[in-house]
Design a protein around this motif. Structure first.
Motif, PDB file in Angstrom:
ATOM      1  N   ARG A  89      56.197  36.184  17.704  1.00 54.75           N
ATOM      2  CA  ARG A  89      56.832  37.183  16.835  1.00 54.75           C
ATOM      3  C   ARG A  89      56.237  38.569  17.043  1.00 54.75           C
ATOM      4  O   ARG A  89      56.839  39.565  16.714  1.00 54.75           O
ATOM      5  CB  ARG A  89      56.718  36.756  15.364  1.00 54.75           C
ATOM      6  N   ASP A 156      69.735  36.055  10.708  1.00 58.78           N
ATOM      7  CA  ASP A 156      69.478  37.431  11.162  1.00 58.78           C
ATOM      8  C   ASP A 156      70.079  37.650  12.541  1.00 58.78           C
ATOM      9  O   ASP A 156      70.447  36.696  13.238  1.00 58.78           O
ATOM     10  CB  ASP A 156      67.973  37.761  11.147  1.00 58.78           C
ATOM     11  N   ARG A 162      70.937  31.676  19.421  1.00 58.12           N
ATOM     12  CA  ARG A 162      70.571  30.316  18.981  1.00 58.12           C
ATOM     13  C   ARG A 162      71.708  29.687  18.177  1.00 58.12           C
ATOM     14  O   ARG A 162      72.120  28.563  18.416  1.00 58.12           O
ATOM     15  CB  ARG A 162      69.368  30.463  18.047  1.00 58.12           C
ATOM     16  N   ARG A 181      63.113  42.621   6.224  1.00 56.31           N
ATOM     17  CA  ARG A 181      61.833  42.051   5.801  1.00 56.31           C
ATOM     18  C   ARG A 181      60.882  43.186   5.459  1.00 56.31           C
ATOM     19  O   ARG A 181      60.689  44.108   6.251  1.00 56.31           O
ATOM     20  CB  ARG A 181      61.249  41.212   6.941  1.00 56.31           C
ATOM     21  N   ASP A 203      67.633  28.419  12.489  1.00 56.52           N
ATOM     22  CA  ASP A 203      66.512  29.343  12.742  1.00 56.52           C
ATOM     23  C   ASP A 203      65.572  28.728  13.761  1.00 56.52           C
ATOM     24  O   ASP A 203      65.607  27.515  13.989  1.00 56.52           O
ATOM     25  CB  ASP A 203      65.770  29.655  11.428  1.00 56.52           C
ATOM     26  N   ILE A 206      60.379  27.914  10.535  1.00 50.38           N
ATOM     27  CA  ILE A 206      60.244  28.134   9.096  1.00 50.38           C
ATOM     28  C   ILE A 206      58.767  28.412   8.858  1.00 50.38           C
ATOM     29  O   ILE A 206      57.920  27.554   9.135  1.00 50.38           O
ATOM     30  CB  ILE A 206      60.683  26.889   8.285  1.00 50.38           C
ATOM     31  N   SER A 207      58.454  29.598   8.384  1.00 47.31           N
ATOM     32  CA  SER A 207      57.042  29.916   8.095  1.00 47.31           C
ATOM     33  C   SER A 207      56.835  29.783   6.598  1.00 47.31           C
ATOM     34  O   SER A 207      56.509  28.720   6.099  1.00 47.31           O
ATOM     35  CB  SER A 207      56.693  31.336   8.554  1.00 47.31           C
ATOM     36  N   GLY A 208      57.062  30.866   5.871  1.00 50.46           N
ATOM     37  CA  GLY A 208      56.924  30.816   4.412  1.00 50.46           C
ATOM     38  C   GLY A 208      58.197  30.337   3.720  1.00 50.46           C
ATOM     39  O   GLY A 208      58.188  30.080   2.522  1.00 50.46           O
ATOM     40  N   GLY A 209      59.274  30.246   4.467  1.00 51.24           N
ATOM     41  CA  GLY A 209      60.523  29.715   3.920  1.00 51.24           C
ATOM     42  C   GLY A 209      61.479  30.764   3.356  1.00 51.24           C
ATOM     43  O   GLY A 209      62.637  30.460   3.055  1.00 51.24           O
ATOM     44  N   ALA A 210      61.005  32.019   3.212  1.00 48.59           N
ATOM     45  CA  ALA A 210      61.827  33.037   2.535  1.00 48.59           C
ATOM     46  C   ALA A 210      63.172  33.270   3.234  1.00 48.59           C
ATOM     47  O   ALA A 210      64.192  33.451   2.561  1.00 48.59           O
ATOM     48  CB  ALA A 210      61.050  34.342   2.442  1.00 48.59           C
TER      49      ALA A 210
HETATM   50  C1  R5P Z   1      62.102  35.633  12.297  1.00 47.20           C
HETATM   51  O1  R5P Z   1      62.849  36.490  12.749  1.00 47.20           O
HETATM   52  C2  R5P Z   1      62.233  34.191  12.598  1.00 47.20           C
HETATM   53  O2  R5P Z   1      63.339  33.912  13.397  1.00 47.20           O
HETATM   54  C3  R5P Z   1      62.256  33.354  11.354  1.00 47.20           C
HETATM   55  O3  R5P Z   1      63.441  33.659  10.650  1.00 47.20           O
HETATM   56  C4  R5P Z   1      61.088  33.655  10.472  1.00 47.20           C
HETATM   57  O4  R5P Z   1      59.901  33.655  11.197  1.00 47.20           O
HETATM   58  C5  R5P Z   1      61.019  32.658   9.345  1.00 47.20           C
HETATM   59  O5  R5P Z   1      59.947  33.006   8.551  1.00 47.20           O
HETATM   60  P1  R5P Z   1      59.961  32.694   7.003  1.00 47.20           P
HETATM   61  O6  R5P Z   1      60.190  31.240   6.856  1.00 47.20           O
HETATM   62  O7  R5P Z   1      58.580  33.132   6.555  1.00 47.20           O
HETATM   63  O8  R5P Z   1      61.009  33.533   6.386  1.00 47.20           O
END
Ligand code: R5P
Length: 276
Positions: A89, A156, A162, A181, A203, A206-210
């Motif tokens: 990222r 996004d 994808r 963001r 996607d 999934i990091s924090g899920g937001a």
């Molecule tokens: C960001 O552009 C990535 O494609 C993911 O959407 C993002 O990293 C997801 O992160 P989070 O789960 O924290 O929203």
């Protein structure tokens, strides 16, 4: 085959099993001063070695040491498979003074002169630093979905390719949301039409899920009857799982490119066969 990142061993043994190949034993320790020690315990002389390793935190050093150890023991590392490439990222300078970590990692890997296969790399910007054989686990995940008529949505603009790949596979229409963001908070703008539809969010991670939570809210507020999500990599940081369980998403499917446990709304697909 060897996975220097310990949590990868689950995927390694499965993949080795599909390859019908032995796994290589490696001793790894960290000295009191923090230095990392790597030693191969099997004979790799004149053997072809495949390394499976995620790039996470600072484990790139372990990978470099492992390649060196194989070469010194007169083995040949024929490929490196990276199910999850971290740092992807940070693919450009967003704020003055930043390092481009993704570029640094890729440049280090390139210097090894070993073919690299990487799965669902966040940004294609990184391909300029390392010519990956780029693959995706998303088709494997899409195959596990209940048979329905979906409207595929990328949360996004960065994820359009994808989402298009999955939409083509499912022969489904595709729409795109717009994501902003600010720090850890995410806001989504959506002007599409999903009334009465089953929305499938796509996607890479999934990091924090937001992202998925806000995208689901947007879809449901536009009349979607159900929201399902698939993502290649499930990092699930902090209380992401709890927040996703409480969200309007009914099912989330991720691959086991990272060590994730299935449970609640989260389903995990074993992609070791795909890797092999
Ligand atoms: C960001 O552009 C990535 O494609 C993911 O959407 C993002 O990293 C997801 O992160 P989070 O789960 O924290 O929203």
């Amino acid at each position: 085959m060897r996975a220097p990142y310990p949590a990868m061993n689950y995927l390694l043994s499965e993949s080795a099993h599909h390859f019908s190949l032995p796994s290589m034993k490696v001793e790894k320790k960290t000295f009191a001063d923090g230095e990392v020690y790597i030693r191969i315990l099997d004979d790799v002389k004149n053997k072809d070695v495949t390394i499976i390793s995620n790039i996470l935190a600072s484990n790139i050093l372990e990978l470099l040491l492992l390649v060196d150890a194989v070469r010194r023991a007169e083995g040949t590392v024929v490929r490196i498979i990276i199910p999850y490439l971290g740092y992807a990222r940070q693919d450009k300078v967003f704020l003055p003074g930043e390092a481009v970590s993704g570029a640094v990692i890729c440049s280090l890997l390139r210097q090894l002169n070993i073919p690299v296969i990487a799965y669902d790399v966040h940004s294609s910007e990184l391909f300029q630093y390392l010519p990956f054989d780029h693959k995706s686990v998303l088709p494997c995940l899409a195959k596990q979905l209940p048979k329905k008529k979906y409207v595929v949505i990328s949360p996004d603009k960065g994820g359009v390719e994808r989402a298009r790949m999955v939409a083509t596979l499912l022969n489904a229409p595709m729409q795109v949301m717009e994501k902003q963001r600010k720090g850890y908070s995410v806001s989504i703008t959506f002007t599409g039409n999903v009334r009465g539809a089953t929305v499938l969010l796509i996607d890479d991670m999934i990091s924090g899920g937001a992202t998925l939570i806000e995208a689901a809210k947007a879809a449901l507020s536009h009349g979607a009857k159900e929201v399902i999500a698939i993502a290649a990599h499930g990092l699930f940081l902090g209380d992401a799982r709890k927040k996703l369980e409480e969200s309007g998403i009914s099912k989330i499917i991720v691959a086991n490119t990272l060590p994730v446990k299935a449970g609640g709304k989260i389903g995990v697909v074993d992609v070791s066969k795909e890797l092999s």
